[in-house]
Design a protein around this motif. Structure first.
Motif, short mmCIF file in Angstrom:
data_model
loop_
_atom_site.label_atom_id
_atom_site.label_comp_id
_atom_site.label_asym_id
_atom_site.label_seq_id
_atom_site.Cartn_x
_atom_site.Cartn_y
_atom_site.Cartn_z
N CYS A 1 -0.67 -0.95 13.21
CA CYS A 1 -1.20 -0.04 12.20
C CYS A 1 -1.20 1.40 12.69
N LYS B 1 -6.63 7.64 10.21
CA LYS B 1 -6.71 6.19 10.30
C LYS B 1 -7.14 5.54 8.99
N SER C 1 -4.94 2.83 6.86
CA SER C 1 -5.50 1.51 6.62
C SER C 1 -5.49 1.18 5.12
N LEU D 1 -1.89 0.40 3.97
CA LEU D 1 -1.44 -0.88 4.51
C LEU D 1 -2.14 -2.04 3.80
N THR E 1 0.39 -9.36 7.76
CA THR E 1 -0.36 -8.82 8.89
C THR E 1 -0.91 -9.97 9.72
N ARG F 1 -3.38 -5.26 15.09
CA ARG F 1 -2.82 -5.91 13.91
C ARG F 1 -1.34 -5.58 13.81
N VAL G 1 1.98 -5.62 11.77
CA VAL G 1 2.41 -5.59 10.37
C VAL G 1 3.92 -5.77 10.31
#
Lengths: 125, 125
Positions: free
Chosen positions: B65, B76, B80, B83, B94, B101, B103
């Motif tokens: 991420c 951030k 997030s 995503l 994910t 994490r 992705v």
DNA sequence: TCCGAAGTTCCAAAGTCTTGGAACAACCGG
DNA sequence: CCGGTTGTTCCAAGACTTTGGAACTTCGGA
């Protein structure tokens, strides 16, 4: 601000009020093929109503604005709004004849710029 | 409301306070393949930021991420958010490992449900 | 010349999406 | 067990989108 008293003759500079020839209805703006933007197209057809419209046009037929909107139960102004978005994104083409507007899928240009896109949208493999 | 005075033993019904096992981080929700909705997917990837993310994942790699957001200059929380939208639409997958994490593009399921879509998005012909 | 039909534009209200800071949770290594 | 790292959630402000009624434009026919 000051309005001259009526002289019986038209005011001398009244004709100047409309110096530009406004082409009105005859000009319907379509983005040139090179300007088509994938994000804009995806955002536009990402609306379920507009995706339905694309599918109604999938067979290549031209359709009028009225029937397109009515098939989805939309008031005229709402139908007009969605059709404008589709045209401005380059997804459809609109051609005027009298007071009628014929809408069709802009398949040739879409295929040229984003091969395979139309098939994905219309569910053809 | 009344807290019993300390008896040296744990309160008898304290364990009732957490009857449900909350799987916390271990459970990351992905829509099942059959539930993927073309409109939702198109709306989601119709955002230029999110389309960029899809393209960063086009080669099949997993990415974290952090780097995904940083590559686009996003804070951030914003990264997030985007995503999460991609995952909820079924575009990405994910997988958690520790605090990280990973992705990746959900290419198999997308191709199965909407053949050709990934190629259109990534600009492959 | 007036009427009706086809469509557009205007506009304000309602709804949805996006942004980013702050607080939080979970894990890892020392 | 503490401090740092990774990433999420919360939340409120702002931006953008959608909706539909009303007024309007344009054209064709009687």
């Amino acid at each position: 601000m000051a309005v001259p008293p009526s002289t019986g003759a038209p005011p001398v500079d009244a004709p100047r009020a409309a110096p530009v020839v406004v082409p009105a209805r005859e000009t319907i703006r379509h983005p040139p093929k090179e300007a088509l933007d994938l994000s804009q197209i995806l955002r536009t057809v990402g609306d379920p109503l507009r995706l339905s419209i694309v599918r109604m046009l999938a067979d290549g037929r031209e359709m009028l604005c009225g029937p397109l909107g009515e098939a989805l139960g939309l008031p005229k102004s709402t139908g007009s709004y969605h059709l404008r978005l589709l045209r401005e994104a380059g997804v459809t083409r609109t051609r005027q004849e009298g007071t009628l507007r014929y809408v069709s899928l802009r398949r040739d240009d879409l295929e040229d710029r984003f091969p395979g896109l139309v098939d994905v949208l219309t569910g053809a493999q």
